[in-house]
Design a protein around this motif. Structure first.
Motif, PDB file in Angstrom:
ATOM      1  N   PRO A 155       0.992  -1.495   0.325  1.00  0.00           N
ATOM      2  CA  PRO A 155       0.213   0.278  -0.069  1.00  0.00           C
ATOM      3  C   PRO A 155       0.895   1.024   0.078  1.00  0.00           C
ATOM      4  CG  PRO A 155      -0.061  -0.837   1.944  1.00  0.00           C
ATOM      5  CD  PRO A 155       0.619  -2.674   1.556  1.00  0.00           C
ATOM      6  N   THR A 156       2.258   1.326   0.679  1.00  0.00           N
ATOM      7  CA  THR A 156       2.848   2.677   0.722  1.00  0.00           C
ATOM      8  C   THR A 156       2.695   2.338  -1.123  1.00  0.00           C
ATOM      9  OG1 THR A 156       3.935   1.522   2.022  1.00  0.00           O
ATOM     10  CG2 THR A 156       5.092   3.068   1.504  1.00  0.00           C
ATOM     11  N   LEU A 157       3.622   2.260  -1.520  1.00  0.00           N
ATOM     12  CA  LEU A 157       3.981   2.078  -2.920  1.00  0.00           C
ATOM     13  C   LEU A 157       2.589   2.508  -3.988  1.00  0.00           C
ATOM     14  CD1 LEU A 157       6.434   1.745  -5.076  1.00  0.00           C
ATOM     15  CD2 LEU A 157       5.724   0.024  -5.358  1.00  0.00           C
ATOM     16  N   ILE A 158       1.234   2.142  -4.074  1.00  0.00           N
ATOM     17  CA  ILE A 158       0.925   2.181  -4.464  1.00  0.00           C
ATOM     18  C   ILE A 158       0.692   3.946  -4.297  1.00  0.00           C
ATOM     19  CG2 ILE A 158      -1.611   1.658  -5.039  1.00  0.00           C
ATOM     20  CD1 ILE A 158      -1.389  -0.730  -4.558  1.00  0.00           C
ATOM     21  N   MET A 159      -0.175   4.257  -2.973  1.00  0.00           N
ATOM     22  CA  MET A 159      -0.505   5.520  -1.553  1.00  0.00           C
ATOM     23  C   MET A 159       0.752   6.670  -3.013  1.00  0.00           C
ATOM     24  SD  MET A 159      -0.305   7.034   1.633  1.00  0.00           S
ATOM     25  CE  MET A 159       1.437   6.783   1.746  1.00  0.00           C
ATOM     26  N   ILE A 160       1.667   6.072  -2.858  1.00  0.00           N
ATOM     27  CA  ILE A 160       2.986   6.973  -3.649  1.00  0.00           C
ATOM     28  C   ILE A 160       2.713   7.572  -4.768  1.00  0.00           C
ATOM     29  CG2 ILE A 160       5.244   7.663  -3.969  1.00  0.00           C
ATOM     30  CD1 ILE A 160       6.223   5.837  -2.061  1.00  0.00           C
ATOM     31  N   LEU A 161       1.971   6.654  -5.799  1.00  0.00           N
ATOM     32  CA  LEU A 161       2.190   6.740  -7.312  1.00  0.00           C
ATOM     33  C   LEU A 161       0.463   7.316  -7.352  1.00  0.00           C
ATOM     34  CD1 LEU A 161       3.407   3.300  -8.470  1.00  0.00           C
ATOM     35  CD2 LEU A 161       4.157   4.774  -8.675  1.00  0.00           C
ATOM     36  N   VAL A 162      -0.119   6.728  -6.921  1.00  0.00           N
ATOM     37  CA  VAL A 162      -1.981   7.690  -7.012  1.00  0.00           C
ATOM     38  C   VAL A 162      -1.620   9.212  -6.299  1.00  0.00           C
ATOM     39  CG1 VAL A 162      -4.043   7.801  -5.237  1.00  0.00           C
ATOM     40  CG2 VAL A 162      -2.974   5.722  -5.855  1.00  0.00           C
ATOM     41  N   VAL A 163      -0.620   9.410  -5.297  1.00  0.00           N
ATOM     42  CA  VAL A 163      -0.628  10.753  -4.657  1.00  0.00           C
ATOM     43  C   VAL A 163       0.561  12.054  -6.197  1.00  0.00           C
ATOM     44  CG1 VAL A 163       0.210  12.357  -2.769  1.00  0.00           C
ATOM     45  CG2 VAL A 163      -0.487  10.657  -2.439  1.00  0.00           C
ATOM     46  N   ILE A 164       1.116  11.366  -6.449  1.00  0.00           N
ATOM     47  CA  ILE A 164       1.834  11.997  -7.554  1.00  0.00           C
ATOM     48  C   ILE A 164       1.447  11.747  -8.604  1.00  0.00           C
ATOM     49  CG2 ILE A 164       4.397  11.330  -9.603  1.00  0.00           C
ATOM     50  CD1 ILE A 164       4.987   9.914  -7.277  1.00  0.00           C
ATOM     51  N   LEU A 165       0.770  11.309  -9.316  1.00  0.00           N
ATOM     52  CA  LEU A 165      -0.686  11.268 -10.427  1.00  0.00           C
ATOM     53  C   LEU A 165      -2.260  12.188  -9.952  1.00  0.00           C
ATOM     54  CD1 LEU A 165      -1.677   7.252 -11.658  1.00  0.00           C
ATOM     55  CD2 LEU A 165      -0.515   9.303 -12.766  1.00  0.00           C
ATOM     56  N   VAL A 166      -2.401  12.395  -8.796  1.00  0.00           N
ATOM     57  CA  VAL A 166      -3.359  13.465  -8.846  1.00  0.00           C
ATOM     58  C   VAL A 166      -2.427  14.834  -8.264  1.00  0.00           C
ATOM     59  CG1 VAL A 166      -3.842  13.518  -6.235  1.00  0.00           C
ATOM     60  CG2 VAL A 166      -5.393  13.508  -7.863  1.00  0.00           C
ATOM     61  N   ILE A 167      -1.724  15.094  -7.796  1.00  0.00           N
ATOM     62  CA  ILE A 167      -1.165  16.141  -7.628  1.00  0.00           C
ATOM     63  C   ILE A 167      -0.223  17.191  -8.839  1.00  0.00           C
ATOM     64  CG2 ILE A 167       0.189  17.849  -6.491  1.00  0.00           C
ATOM     65  CD1 ILE A 167      -1.862  16.758  -4.677  1.00  0.00           C
TER      66      ILE A 167
END
Ligand code: HEM
Length: 171
Positions: A155-167
């Protein structure tokens, strides 16, 4: 019985999400955007806090004697974390996120579809952790604490990728 139970729970979560989403679409205008984003960010913070903490509980649970007081204590903590925090936080994250995706962005943008693919994977991992809670509750866990430490990074890795994509919205 086990697989049917997983399917029933997933269908129940989908129905609740669909009903809440439909109510939001019907009741809310685009003017609610920033308040829905507040709700979304608070919900994803709770969801992520639970998804990062639960594997940590499993890491500690593995070494405990089955049937011991400490093991029973962790079974209760894992169950309450899942049912009262992680499950509702996921549903609110999806409802608020889908509302913004539909109402504000019209489901346009490569970043949004990549984000949706990643959060679908995250939701699948959520289901896997929910099954693990039931396995620990029935003293059926077969994985080592090293395995759960490794799983904690998913979940750590997915969270980082998701936040980069949305910001950043790179594409
Ligand atoms: C569950 C399904 C999800 C959907 C459908 C979804 C969709 C969206 C949409 C459409 C926005 C608005 C973007 C904007 O206003 O620029 C948004 C904002 C945001 N989402 Fe999600 N999201 C989901 C899950 C997540 C998750 C799991 C995280 C974090 C791990 C996350 C983090 C954020 C953040 C930080 C924002 C605010 C971005 C900003 O204000 O620039 N979302 N989300």
């Amino acid at each position: 019985m086990e697989m049917q139970e997983v399917v029933n729970r997933a269908i129940r979560a989908l129905i609740i999400t669909a009903v809440v989403f439909a109510a939001m679409v019907w009741l809310l205008s685009a003017g609610a955007y920033l308040w829905i984003k507040v709700l979304h960010i608070v919900a994803v913070m709770s969801w992520m806090a639970g998804m990062l903490y639960l594997p940590r509980l499993f890491v500690n649970h593995v070494g405990l004697e089955r049937g011991s007081t400490a093991s029973d204590l962790l079974k209760g903590m894992e169950h309450r974390l899942l049912v009262y925090i992680i499950n509702p936080a996921m549903i609110v994250s999806w409802c608020a996120g889908l509302w913004m995706a539909w109402r504000i962005f019209g489901f346009e943008g490569t970043w949004l579809w990549l984000k949706l693919a990643l959060v679908l994977a995250l939701s699948g991992f959520h289901g896997y952790l929910a099954k693990a809670v039931r396995d620990f509750a029935a003293d059926r866990n077969v994985h080592s604490s090293r395995y759960w430490r490794f799983m904690n990074e998913v979940p750590t890795l997915i969270m980082i990728l998701v936040v980069i994509l949305v910001i950043v919205k790179p594409f």
